[in-house]
Design a protein around this motif. Structure first.
Motif, PDB file in Angstrom:
ATOM      1  N   ILE A 181       0.845  -1.201   0.000  1.00 22.26           N
ATOM      2  CA  ILE A 181       0.000   0.000   0.000  1.00 22.26           C
ATOM      3  C   ILE A 181       0.876   1.245   0.000  1.00 22.26           C
ATOM      4  CG2 ILE A 181      -1.712   1.309   1.314  1.00 22.26           C
ATOM      5  CD1 ILE A 181      -2.599  -1.473   2.503  1.00 22.26           C
ATOM      6  N   TRP A 182       1.883   1.259   0.847  1.00 18.58           N
ATOM      7  CA  TRP A 182       2.793   2.409   0.942  1.00 18.58           C
ATOM      8  C   TRP A 182       3.476   2.657  -0.405  1.00 18.58           C
ATOM      9  CZ3 TRP A 182       8.047   3.504   0.601  1.00 18.58           C
ATOM     10  CH2 TRP A 182       8.481   4.672   1.239  1.00 18.58           C
ATOM     11  N   GLY A 183       3.962   1.609  -1.029  1.00 20.82           N
ATOM     12  CA  GLY A 183       4.670   1.757  -2.299  1.00 20.82           C
ATOM     13  C   GLY A 183       3.776   2.121  -3.464  1.00 20.82           C
ATOM     14  N   GLU A 184       2.566   1.614  -3.468  1.00 19.09           N
ATOM     15  CA  GLU A 184       1.652   1.847  -4.583  1.00 19.09           C
ATOM     16  C   GLU A 184       0.826   3.124  -4.437  1.00 19.09           C
ATOM     17  OE1 GLU A 184       0.885  -0.207  -7.505  1.00 19.09           O
ATOM     18  OE2 GLU A 184       2.905  -0.866  -6.963  1.00 19.09           O
ATOM     19  N   ALA A 185       0.495   3.502  -3.211  1.00 19.22           N
ATOM     20  CA  ALA A 185      -0.480   4.576  -3.007  1.00 19.22           C
ATOM     21  C   ALA A 185      -0.015   5.606  -1.986  1.00 19.22           C
ATOM     22  CB  ALA A 185      -1.814   3.967  -2.576  1.00 19.22           C
ATOM     23  N   HIS A 189      -5.028   0.729 -12.638  1.00 22.25           N
ATOM     24  CA  HIS A 189      -3.905   1.447 -13.251  1.00 22.25           C
ATOM     25  C   HIS A 189      -4.114   2.936 -13.041  1.00 22.25           C
ATOM     26  CE1 HIS A 189      -6.168   2.902 -16.790  1.00 22.25           C
ATOM     27  NE2 HIS A 189      -6.739   1.707 -16.812  1.00 22.25           N
ATOM     28  N   ARG A 190      -3.031   3.675 -13.241  1.00 21.92           N
ATOM     29  CA  ARG A 190      -3.129   5.136 -13.148  1.00 21.92           C
ATOM     30  C   ARG A 190      -4.044   5.645 -14.255  1.00 21.92           C
ATOM     31  NH1 ARG A 190       2.254   3.933 -12.598  1.00 21.92           N
ATOM     32  NH2 ARG A 190       3.049   4.225 -10.491  1.00 21.92           N
ATOM     33  N   ALA A 191      -4.827   6.657 -13.942  1.00 20.93           N
ATOM     34  CA  ALA A 191      -5.814   7.168 -14.897  1.00 20.93           C
ATOM     35  C   ALA A 191      -5.179   7.673 -16.189  1.00 20.93           C
ATOM     36  CB  ALA A 191      -6.647   8.270 -14.244  1.00 20.93           C
ATOM     37  N   LEU A 195     -12.118  -2.851 -21.657  1.00 24.05           N
ATOM     38  CA  LEU A 195     -12.762  -3.058 -20.356  1.00 24.05           C
ATOM     39  C   LEU A 195     -13.306  -1.741 -19.815  1.00 24.05           C
ATOM     40  CD1 LEU A 195     -10.184  -5.384 -18.548  1.00 24.05           C
ATOM     41  CD2 LEU A 195     -12.247  -6.044 -19.801  1.00 24.05           C
ATOM     42  N   GLU A 196     -14.379  -1.823 -19.076  1.00 23.17           N
ATOM     43  CA  GLU A 196     -14.944  -0.660 -18.407  1.00 23.17           C
ATOM     44  C   GLU A 196     -14.512  -0.680 -16.944  1.00 23.17           C
ATOM     45  OE1 GLU A 196     -16.866   1.994 -19.383  1.00 23.17           O
ATOM     46  OE2 GLU A 196     -16.384   1.302 -21.411  1.00 23.17           O
ATOM     47  N   PRO A 197     -13.968   0.418 -16.435  1.00 23.16           N
ATOM     48  CA  PRO A 197     -13.618   0.458 -15.010  1.00 23.16           C
ATOM     49  C   PRO A 197     -14.875   0.319 -14.148  1.00 23.16           C
ATOM     50  CG  PRO A 197     -12.789   2.407 -16.169  1.00 23.16           C
ATOM     51  CD  PRO A 197     -13.654   1.659 -17.124  1.00 23.16           C
ATOM     52  N   THR A 198     -14.717  -0.332 -13.001  1.00 19.28           N
ATOM     53  CA  THR A 198     -15.837  -0.414 -12.063  1.00 19.28           C
ATOM     54  C   THR A 198     -15.960   0.875 -11.262  1.00 19.28           C
ATOM     55  OG1 THR A 198     -14.454  -1.446 -10.372  1.00 19.28           O
ATOM     56  CG2 THR A 198     -15.693  -2.914 -11.817  1.00 19.28           C
ATOM     57  N   ILE A 199     -14.808   1.554 -11.075  1.00 21.98           N
ATOM     58  CA  ILE A 199     -14.820   2.783 -10.280  1.00 21.98           C
ATOM     59  C   ILE A 199     -13.477   3.497 -10.446  1.00 21.98           C
ATOM     60  CG2 ILE A 199     -13.935   1.715  -8.157  1.00 21.98           C
ATOM     61  CD1 ILE A 199     -16.071   3.480  -6.650  1.00 21.98           C
ATOM     62  N   ALA A 200     -13.491   4.804 -10.273  1.00 22.36           N
ATOM     63  CA  ALA A 200     -12.263   5.601 -10.201  1.00 22.36           C
ATOM     64  C   ALA A 200     -12.116   6.072  -8.759  1.00 22.36           C
ATOM     65  CB  ALA A 200     -12.335   6.801 -11.141  1.00 22.36           C
ATOM     66  N   ILE A 201     -10.947   5.824  -8.197  1.00 22.74           N
ATOM     67  CA  ILE A 201     -10.659   6.261  -6.824  1.00 22.74           C
ATOM     68  C   ILE A 201      -9.298   6.938  -6.857  1.00 22.74           C
ATOM     69  CG2 ILE A 201     -10.262   5.557  -4.432  1.00 22.74           C
ATOM     70  CD1 ILE A 201     -12.066   3.136  -4.981  1.00 22.74           C
ATOM     71  N   GLY A 202      -9.239   8.170  -6.383  1.00 19.16           N
ATOM     72  CA  GLY A 202      -7.989   8.908  -6.443  1.00 19.16           C
ATOM     73  C   GLY A 202      -7.558   9.055  -7.900  1.00 19.16           C
ATOM     74  N   ARG A 203      -6.311   8.730  -8.174  1.00 18.07           N
ATOM     75  CA  ARG A 203      -5.780   8.845  -9.533  1.00 18.07           C
ATOM     76  C   ARG A 203      -5.720   7.493 -10.242  1.00 18.07           C
ATOM     77  NH1 ARG A 203      -2.620  12.761  -6.491  1.00 18.07           N
ATOM     78  NH2 ARG A 203      -1.362  11.035  -5.755  1.00 18.07           N
ATOM     79  N   ARG A 204      -6.579   6.549  -9.811  1.00 18.18           N
ATOM     80  CA  ARG A 204      -6.547   5.203 -10.386  1.00 18.18           C
ATOM     81  C   ARG A 204      -7.930   4.744 -10.834  1.00 18.18           C
ATOM     82  NH1 ARG A 204      -2.371   5.601  -7.148  1.00 18.18           N
ATOM     83  NH2 ARG A 204      -0.469   4.455  -7.526  1.00 18.18           N
ATOM     84  N   LEU A 205      -7.919   3.901 -11.874  1.00 15.73           N
ATOM     85  CA  LEU A 205      -9.133   3.251 -12.355  1.00 15.73           C
ATOM     86  C   LEU A 205      -9.062   1.783 -11.960  1.00 15.73           C
ATOM     87  CD1 LEU A 205      -9.261   4.780 -15.952  1.00 15.73           C
ATOM     88  CD2 LEU A 205     -10.470   5.563 -13.897  1.00 15.73           C
ATOM     89  N   PHE A 206     -10.178   1.244 -11.471  1.00 17.25           N
ATOM     90  CA  PHE A 206     -10.226  -0.116 -10.950  1.00 17.25           C
ATOM     91  C   PHE A 206     -11.145  -0.972 -11.801  1.00 17.25           C
ATOM     92  CE2 PHE A 206      -8.670   2.507  -7.638  1.00 17.25           C
ATOM     93  CZ  PHE A 206      -7.783   1.714  -6.938  1.00 17.25           C
ATOM     94  N   TYR A 207     -10.756  -2.248 -11.960  1.00 20.03           N
ATOM     95  CA  TYR A 207     -11.472  -3.173 -12.839  1.00 20.03           C
ATOM     96  C   TYR A 207     -11.690  -4.515 -12.163  1.00 20.03           C
ATOM     97  CZ  TYR A 207      -9.718  -0.053 -16.501  1.00 20.03           C
ATOM     98  OH  TYR A 207      -9.407   1.035 -17.267  1.00 20.03           O
TER      99      TYR A 207
END
Length: 169
Positions: A24-28, A122-124, A134-146
């Protein structure tokens, strides 16, 4: 086991928490708490998905395997120097303290999944090969989630994720 040894299941749980906190620290690092929680949720969703496939998946069936697997998280594979920095983060680092609290909640089953079941992100501003079509399920912060496009979600993804059975009792 002597009175001073840590029981194996406690040691394994602590290793999972520490590895997830460093991931988490390294990625976010610069993300708000919700972004950090989302990274933790992706790891937990990968483990959950692997368990639904009889404990096997290409990214691993435990928190540690899901974090450290080949080509999984940039923070672990970027360079030997970056990995060294990640391993040398100090426990009194305030961002790491937040990451550790999130990791504890995740591993102990108290983290609500903000990603709606995502197993990738991944980063937006980037579009990796796997995200095409693919369609992202959600955007949180500067990332898109799938979510995994081959998985049928069993709920809305807003549940807690428990990994108490991650380690032998």
């Amino acid at each position: 086991m002597t009175a001073f040894e840590t029981p194996p299941h406690i040691a394994a749980q602590e290793t999972a928490i520490d590895t997830l906190a460093r991931t988490i620290w390294g990625e976010a690092y610069a993300e708000p708490v919700r972004g950090k929680e989302a990274v933790a949720a992706v790891v937990m969703n990968r483990v959950k998905q692997a368990r639904s496939r009889f404990g096997f998946d290409w990214w691993g069936g435990t928190v540690v395997e899901a974090c450290l697997g080949p080509e999984q998280f940039e923070c672990w594979r970027h360079s030997p120097g970056a990995r060294r920095d990640l391993m040398n983060v100090r426990p009194d680092d305030p961002v790491f303290a937040v990451c550790r609290r999130i990791a504890c909640r995740a591993v102990r089953g108290a983290l609500v999944d903000p990603t709606r079941g995502a197993v990738r992100y991944h980063r937006a501003q980037e579009t990796p090969w796997w995200a095409h079509g693919l369609e992202p399920t959600i955007a949180i912060g500067r990332r898109l989630f799938y979510r995994d496009p081959h998985e049928i979600p069993d709920d809305d993804g807003a549940d807690t994720m428990s990994l108490f059975d991650e380690v032998p009792a």
